[in-house]
Design an enzyme around this catalytic site. Structure first.
Site, mmCIF file in Angstrom:
data_model
loop_
_atom_site.group_PDB
_atom_site.id
_atom_site.type_symbol
_atom_site.label_atom_id
_atom_site.label_comp_id
_atom_site.label_asym_id
_atom_site.label_seq_id
_atom_site.Cartn_x
_atom_site.Cartn_y
_atom_site.Cartn_z
ATOM 1 N N PRO A 122 0.777 -1.318 -0.071
ATOM 2 C CG PRO A 122 0.011 -1.076 2.129
ATOM 3 C CD PRO A 122 0.825 -1.843 1.321
ATOM 4 N N GLY A 123 2.179 1.060 0.172
ATOM 5 C CA GLY A 123 3.125 2.584 -0.061
ATOM 6 C C GLY A 123 3.873 2.787 1.019
ATOM 7 C CB CYS A 241 8.047 -9.363 5.538
ATOM 8 S SG CYS A 241 6.662 -10.123 4.577
HETATM 9 N N1 SAM Z 1 6.260 -2.502 -0.861
HETATM 10 C C1 SAM Z 1 4.914 -2.600 -0.104
HETATM 11 C C2 SAM Z 1 5.002 -1.512 1.225
HETATM 12 O O1 SAM Z 1 6.001 -1.225 1.803
HETATM 13 O O2 SAM Z 1 3.865 -1.088 1.602
HETATM 14 C C3 SAM Z 1 4.209 -3.978 0.368
HETATM 15 C C4 SAM Z 1 4.423 -4.841 -0.639
HETATM 16 S S1 SAM Z 1 4.057 -6.542 -0.557
HETATM 17 C C5 SAM Z 1 5.405 -7.164 0.428
HETATM 18 C C6 SAM Z 1 4.261 -7.317 -1.972
HETATM 19 C C7 SAM Z 1 3.413 -6.654 -3.056
HETATM 20 O O3 SAM Z 1 3.571 -7.426 -4.203
HETATM 21 C C8 SAM Z 1 1.703 -6.708 -3.191
HETATM 22 O O4 SAM Z 1 1.330 -5.790 -3.140
HETATM 23 C C9 SAM Z 1 1.303 -7.397 -3.898
HETATM 24 O O5 SAM Z 1 0.140 -7.343 -4.431
HETATM 25 C C10 SAM Z 1 2.554 -7.555 -5.098
HETATM 26 N N2 SAM Z 1 2.412 -8.744 -5.993
HETATM 27 C C11 SAM Z 1 1.735 -9.881 -5.632
HETATM 28 N N3 SAM Z 1 2.207 -10.696 -6.721
HETATM 29 C C12 SAM Z 1 2.954 -10.190 -7.610
HETATM 30 C C13 SAM Z 1 3.749 -10.345 -8.667
HETATM 31 N N4 SAM Z 1 3.489 -11.457 -9.623
HETATM 32 N N5 SAM Z 1 4.500 -9.356 -9.210
HETATM 33 C C14 SAM Z 1 4.799 -8.241 -8.674
HETATM 34 N N6 SAM Z 1 4.037 -7.860 -7.658
HETATM 35 C C15 SAM Z 1 3.280 -8.878 -6.962
#
Ligand code: SAM
Length: 472
Positions: A122-123, A241
């Site tokens: 979410p950012g 994580c």
């Molecule tokens: N960076 C974000 C933050 O600090 O708020 C959290 C990111 S979370 C760990 C990983 C993100 O990767 C999610 O928002 C998810 O929707 C996205 N995601 C899922 N599958 C993916 C894919 N195949 N390629 C790229 N992003 C993907």
């Protein structure tokens, strides 16, 4: 800020996890059944001090005054300045991305850097990266899942830094359509989430050794898809994580050996951060919740092999971007933005609204549009020009570079601010006579929340209907 804490129903830690990672890290399993600390990161562009009584201490790997643990978990939605982007509620360990970026930036060459945050919703990291780089540097924040990308765009507007473009694309689109474009790429990869086992018992329920391997393979796919978008000499920050080596060290070594890069080291680290090793080689850093206050996190920095071509100084302007505004329209908008820190150029977006950009962001947006990227938001949406006069957009109220001298600022109490944020119009709570006739910037504790218009004794609440705060 009132205290509240909701704990999900307890799911036991998976047996295979207990026998593997947890057995190798005495104290980890106990910590994962304990209480998670709450931390926030302040917006450097918005002047706000946390109440002293709320603060438990600083985050060790943040800059002085940047991020703090809170003594207890408040109801953030009941805090008006939270909605004005005064701070971001971010898990402490994941702020290490900012620590790394600060050490990497000096070697990337000065000027108008381009950073891609590939998995951004979410950012949390996007808003952090946008604050660590300069206002003339560019952050492209991408999220492949569309509804999550919309939340990302909303958080970007609240943060109000003006140096971000939000896209919703597949990682491969960047590698294929923008080769060598970025100086740094952050891949905060979707993972098996072992590091979230304390806060999110759903992650415990979904975890399995098979899923760890699926996640590791997906991470390699994501990284290899985006790799070509990183210029030689540029740096990738890879993070998860989770604790396991397959998703962490083994992937970092694979990036370095198979894609071609050098794993970076930065010497002394804040206490409690554990260097990761693979086959005797240093490969990133672990955050374990029994050793540092925060959830589980892993990050590594890899410099892409090859000489540093396409550094900022040599970049061409992109003249095929959004149509620039006529001089008199741009002059009208300049009245609303701070001259020094403000945008360098103004253009009309696909939605007919005017947007402000640094030159570097304007050029980047041009490149994104030429590459047929799904652009959700960029720069600062300043508003609509109606017969030469600006009708300001909500995002302009939240933008740090808004020239406050242009409109009356109605400073309101916390209670009145919550009435405003739920889009209420109670004149008992928001007495019309505390507002000037015409347009007002509604502000609470010095943090701008949005616009309101007074017409005689009537009061028009211009807070966006889809952002209204109903439950707090
Ligand atoms: N960076 C974000 C933050 O600090 O708020 C959290 C990111 S979370 C760990 C990983 C993100 O990767 C999610 O928002 C998810 O929707 C996205 N995601 C899922 N599958 C993916 C894919 N195949 N390629 C790229 N992003 C993907």
């Amino acid at each position: 800020m009132a205290a509240a804490y909701n704990r999900e129903a307890c799911v036991p830690l998976p047996a295979a996890f207990l026998g593997g990672t947890a057995a190798a890290q005495p104290g980890l399993a106990e910590a994962l059944d304990g209480q998670a600390p709450v931390s926030v990161r302040l917006n450097p562009y918005k002047p706000y001090l946390l109440p002293e009584s709320a603060v438990a201490g600083p985050v060790a790997w943040a800059e002085e005054g940047e991020a703090f643990y809170l003594a207890e978990r408040p109801v953030f939605t009941a805090d008006p300045v939270f909605h004005g982007g005064a701070y971001y509620v971010q898990e402490a360990a994941s702020m290490f991305t900012g620590w790394l970026l600060r050490r990497i930036l000096p070697d990337l060459g000065g000027g108008e850097l381009r950073v891609l945050d590939l998995c951004a919703a979410p950012g949390g990291k996007t808003t952090h990266i946008a604050s660590v780089v300069g206002t003339r540097d560019v952050v492209v924040a991408n999220e492949v899942i569309r509804p999550r990308a919309k939340i990302l765009a909303e958080n970007v507007q609240k943060w109000g830094s003006g140096n971000i473009a939000v896209t919703s694309n597949d990682p491969a689109d960047f590698g294929e359509r923008l080769p060598g474009f970025f100086d740094a790429v952050v891949v905060d990869a979707p993972c098996s989430g072992e590091g979230m086992f304390r806060k999110d018992h759903g992650a415990r329920a979904e975890w399995s050794p098979e899923n760890v391997l699926l996640c590791a393979a997906r991470q390699r796919r994501i990284v290899s898809d985006v790799w070509d978008a990183l210029r030689p000499g540029g740096v990738m920050i890879y993070s998860t994580c989770t604790f396991n080596a397959a998703e962490d060290e083994e992937n970092v070594l694979w990036i370095a050996d198979e894609l071609g890069g050098e794993i970076l080291d930065f010497g002394a680290l804040p206490e409690g951060i554990v260097p990761g090793y693979g086959g005797g080689r240093a490969a990133g850093w672990h955050f374990f919740p029994h050793l540092v206050p925060g959830e589980g996190f892993f990050a590594a920095a890899i410099c892409k092999n090859g000489s540093s071509v396409g550094t900022p100084a040599g970049r061409a302007k992109n003249n095929k971007g959004l149509p620039l505004l006529a001089k008199n329209d741009a002059a009208e908008i300049r009245r609303w933005v701070d001259g020094a820190a403000g945008p360098e150029c103004f253009a009309t977006g696909g939605d007919g609204m005017a947007y402000g950009f640094s030159q570097a962001l304007y050029d980047t947006v041009g490149a994104l549009l030429q590459g047929r990227f799904g652009l959700l938001y960029s720069g600062v949406q300043v508003g609509e020009l109606i017969r030469g006069a600006l009708k300001p957009a909500h995002a302009l109220a939240l933008y740090h570079g808004l020239e406050r001298g242009t409109v009356n600022v109605a400073e309101v109490s916390d209670g009145a601010a919550m009435e405003y944020l739920r889009k209420g119009t109670s004149t008992a709570l928001l007495p019309a006579d505390s507002f000037a006739e015409g347009l007002n910037l509604v502000s609470c504790q010095g943090i701008a929340l949005g616009w309101a218009k007074r017409i005689g004794n009537r009061y028009n609440n211009l807070y966006p209907a889809n952002w209204r705060v109903l439950n707090y």
